[in-house]
Design a protein around this motif. Structure first.
Motif, short mmCIF file in Angstrom:
data_model
loop_
_atom_site.label_atom_id
_atom_site.label_comp_id
_atom_site.label_asym_id
_atom_site.label_seq_id
_atom_site.Cartn_x
_atom_site.Cartn_y
_atom_site.Cartn_z
N ASP A 217 -38.82 -11.03 111.26
CA ASP A 217 -39.58 -9.89 110.72
C ASP A 217 -40.16 -9.07 111.88
O ASP A 217 -39.88 -9.36 113.06
CB ASP A 217 -40.69 -10.39 109.80
CG ASP A 217 -40.91 -9.49 108.60
OD1 ASP A 217 -40.72 -8.27 108.75
OD2 ASP A 217 -41.27 -10.00 107.51
N THR A 218 -40.96 -8.07 111.56
CA THR A 218 -41.52 -7.17 112.58
C THR A 218 -42.99 -6.88 112.31
O THR A 218 -43.46 -7.05 111.18
CB THR A 218 -40.74 -5.83 112.62
OG1 THR A 218 -40.80 -5.22 111.34
CG2 THR A 218 -39.30 -6.04 113.02
N LEU A 219 -43.70 -6.43 113.35
CA LEU A 219 -45.11 -6.09 113.24
C LEU A 219 -45.38 -4.68 113.75
O LEU A 219 -44.76 -4.22 114.71
CB LEU A 219 -45.96 -7.07 114.07
CG LEU A 219 -46.07 -8.51 113.58
CD1 LEU A 219 -46.87 -9.33 114.59
CD2 LEU A 219 -46.71 -8.59 112.20
N GLY A 220 -46.34 -4.02 113.13
CA GLY A 220 -46.83 -2.72 113.60
C GLY A 220 -48.22 -2.87 114.18
O GLY A 220 -48.71 -3.98 114.39
N GLY A 221 -48.88 -1.74 114.42
CA GLY A 221 -50.21 -1.81 115.00
C GLY A 221 -50.82 -0.44 115.24
O GLY A 221 -50.34 0.58 114.72
N VAL A 222 -51.86 -0.43 116.05
CA VAL A 222 -52.61 0.80 116.35
C VAL A 222 -52.74 0.94 117.87
O VAL A 222 -53.00 -0.04 118.58
CB VAL A 222 -54.02 0.77 115.72
CG1 VAL A 222 -54.81 2.01 116.09
CG2 VAL A 222 -53.92 0.65 114.21
N VAL A 223 -52.55 2.17 118.35
CA VAL A 223 -52.72 2.47 119.77
C VAL A 223 -53.78 3.55 119.93
O VAL A 223 -53.96 4.39 119.05
CB VAL A 223 -51.40 2.92 120.44
CG1 VAL A 223 -50.31 1.88 120.21
CG2 VAL A 223 -50.95 4.27 119.90
N GLU A 224 -54.47 3.52 121.04
CA GLU A 224 -55.52 4.49 121.32
C GLU A 224 -55.25 5.19 122.64
O GLU A 224 -54.89 4.55 123.63
CB GLU A 224 -56.89 3.80 121.39
CG GLU A 224 -58.05 4.74 121.69
CD GLU A 224 -59.39 4.03 121.68
OE1 GLU A 224 -59.96 3.87 120.57
OE2 GLU A 224 -59.87 3.61 122.76
N VAL A 225 -55.39 6.52 122.64
CA VAL A 225 -55.24 7.33 123.84
C VAL A 225 -56.57 7.98 124.15
O VAL A 225 -57.23 8.52 123.26
CB VAL A 225 -54.16 8.41 123.67
CG1 VAL A 225 -54.00 9.22 124.96
CG2 VAL A 225 -52.83 7.80 123.26
N VAL A 226 -56.98 7.92 125.42
CA VAL A 226 -58.22 8.55 125.87
C VAL A 226 -57.88 9.58 126.95
O VAL A 226 -57.12 9.28 127.87
CB VAL A 226 -59.21 7.50 126.43
CG1 VAL A 226 -60.51 8.18 126.87
CG2 VAL A 226 -59.48 6.41 125.40
N VAL A 227 -58.43 10.77 126.80
CA VAL A 227 -58.26 11.84 127.79
C VAL A 227 -59.64 12.18 128.35
O VAL A 227 -60.54 12.55 127.59
CB VAL A 227 -57.62 13.10 127.18
CG1 VAL A 227 -57.39 14.15 128.26
CG2 VAL A 227 -56.33 12.76 126.46
N GLU A 228 -59.81 12.05 129.64
CA GLU A 228 -61.11 12.26 130.28
C GLU A 228 -61.02 13.40 131.29
O GLU A 228 -60.05 13.50 132.03
CB GLU A 228 -61.55 10.98 130.98
CG GLU A 228 -63.03 10.94 131.33
CD GLU A 228 -63.43 9.57 131.86
OE1 GLU A 228 -63.10 9.26 133.02
OE2 GLU A 228 -64.04 8.79 131.09
N GLY A 229 -62.03 14.25 131.30
CA GLY A 229 -62.10 15.32 132.29
C GLY A 229 -61.69 16.69 131.77
O GLY A 229 -61.71 17.68 132.51
N CYS A 230 -61.32 16.77 130.49
CA CYS A 230 -60.91 18.06 129.93
C CYS A 230 -62.14 18.93 129.71
O CYS A 230 -63.12 18.49 129.11
CB CYS A 230 -60.18 17.84 128.61
SG CYS A 230 -59.56 19.37 127.89
N PRO A 231 -62.14 20.17 130.18
CA PRO A 231 -63.31 21.04 129.98
C PRO A 231 -63.47 21.41 128.52
O PRO A 231 -62.51 21.35 127.74
CB PRO A 231 -62.97 22.28 130.83
CG PRO A 231 -61.48 22.29 130.92
CD PRO A 231 -61.06 20.85 130.92
N PRO A 232 -64.67 21.82 128.10
CA PRO A 232 -64.87 22.24 126.71
C PRO A 232 -64.18 23.57 126.42
O PRO A 232 -63.94 24.36 127.33
CB PRO A 232 -66.40 22.38 126.61
CG PRO A 232 -66.86 22.63 128.01
CD PRO A 232 -65.92 21.87 128.89
N GLY A 233 -63.85 23.77 125.15
CA GLY A 233 -63.30 25.05 124.74
C GLY A 233 -61.79 25.16 124.72
O GLY A 233 -61.26 26.23 124.45
#
Length: 393
Positions: A217-233
């Motif tokens: 059988d197979t498994l799925g899941g959740v991944v998280e991406v973080v982006v740091e340093g992007c200016p506002p706007g």
């Protein structure tokens, strides 16, 4: 900035063309190959990762390690092509060859794949014509493009990292890594078998993958991406198709097998009052405006806030099972068990790498939309002026 990808899973090569990169940006094949290697790693990958050792060729747009401002072409040769030349050949068949005699034709669509609907749409009776392009092999080039985008972002002091937060119902404890810097988090992830920052959860995930593999059988899941340093706007509220969270969500959902996306607290916001969801605004002479929390994941009103962007995507279990599901043969209309292409019991770790790179690509495109310059140095100067402006606003 725009790009295209081309190529089939078992074709001779995969290709991408990127247009709109500024000139004078450092770029080498090694920068891209490091990321391609990560995509092929992670506990739970199948045999193809042993067959294909992806290496990129940069065939245009770069001279002596720097971009020219002209389109950049990236190529990854499929090492397995030598076994598929007669099956996937480009030239027309000889007059004495019956198309029905070509090996590895597929008439049994696999549940959960593009096979059946793609065959209907493009009138393919051999469903291999669908699966060759709909295959997750295409994400090789999405990672290659994303590697270029990450290099672009790093020049502007914008950094990304991705990690696995859940596999098969086993979740991480954010407290184990919440205080880490981006570099510390990246070091842990790159040395973990499932690209997870929680050591205890990682061990349980590995055991779950081994167990599910033994059961076919197979498994799925959740991944998280973080982006740091992007200016506002970055992004805009003035038109629906310019909203940054919409663009990022679309990028995440464009990855094969991804079925859900959320920012910050995400779906947990439905369980909380507004006072426990929204991020209070503060100001200091050192930082300018900032948020006291980051529950909204660095986005408000379709724009970046200057806080880290936090986006998660859910990947369904891979539908190609070694205990195959039932299907119907499109020629005979008889029930049959679905055919099996190569399969991984769990590709969530690799998917986290793909997710990081598609998000990096979308961020790079948005930056280029906001700040116009034909050279990397000019772009740096323009963004630094903007950062100073928003700090003093």
């Amino acid at each position: 900035m725009r790009f295209f990808t081309a190529g089939e899973s078992h074709g001779p090569q995969l290709t991408a063309i990127i247009e709109g990169l500024p000139a004078q940006m450092p770029l080498t094949a090694e920068m891209i190959n490091n990321e391609l290697k990560r995509r092929q790693g992670g506990h739970g990958r199948g045999r193809r990762m042993q067959i294909e050792k992806d290496q990129v060729l940069i065939t245009s747009g770069v001279r002596h390690g720097k971009t020219l401002g002209s389109p950049v072409t990236l190529t990854v040769v499929n090492d397995d092509w030598k076994h598929w030349t007669s099956i996937m050949g480009v030239e027309p068949l000889a007059d004495d060859v019956n198309p029905e005699d070509i090996k590895r034709q597929i008439s049994r669509p696999r549940p959960g794949h593009a096979d059946l609907v793609g065959g209907m749409k493009y009138r393919h009776r051999d469903l291999r014509n669908v699966l060759e392009r709909s295959s997750a092999r295409e994400t090789t080039m999405r990672v290659a493009i994303g590697a270029v985008a990450k290099q672009f972002l790093r020049q502007l002091n914008i950094n990304t990292v991705a990690h696995v937060t859940e596999i098969g119902g086993i979740t991480t404890d954010p407290e184990t890594y919440s205080g880490l810097s981006m570099d510390e988090l990246r070091t842990i992830i790159e040395n973990d078998p499932v690209y997870c920052a929680d050591k205890e959860a990682s061990a349980r995930m590995v055991a779950a993958i081994d167990d599910i593999k033994g059961r076919g059988d197979t498994l799925g899941g959740v991944v998280e991406v973080v982006v740091e340093g992007c200016p506002p706007g970055i992004g805009s509220y003035v038109q629906f198709d310019r909203k940054m969270d919409g663009k990022l969500a679309g990028a995440m959902m464009s990855i094969n097998a991804f079925k859900g996306v959320e920012f910050g607290l995400g779906f947990k916001m439905a369980q909380k009052p507004g006072s426990e969801v929204h991020d209070e605004i503060a100001w200091s002479e050192e930082l300018g405006y900032y948020r006291k929390s980051n529950r909204l994941g660095g986005l408000e009103g379709g724009m970046t806030t200057g806080m880290p962007i936090v986006i998660r995507g859910v990947m369904k279990p891979i539908p190609t099972l070694y205990k195959p599901l039932e299907s119907v043969d499109i020629d005979t209309k008889e029930p049959f068990v679905a055919t099996i292409e190569r399969s991984d019991p769990c590709a969530v770790p690799a998917a986290s790498v793909v997710a990081e790179h598609v998000i990096a690509t979308e961020m790079a495109k948005a930056i280029m939309d906001e700040f116009r310059s034909d050279t990397m140095d000019g772009l740096k100067e323009e963004i630094e002026r903007y950062r100073q402006y928003v700090k003093e606003f």
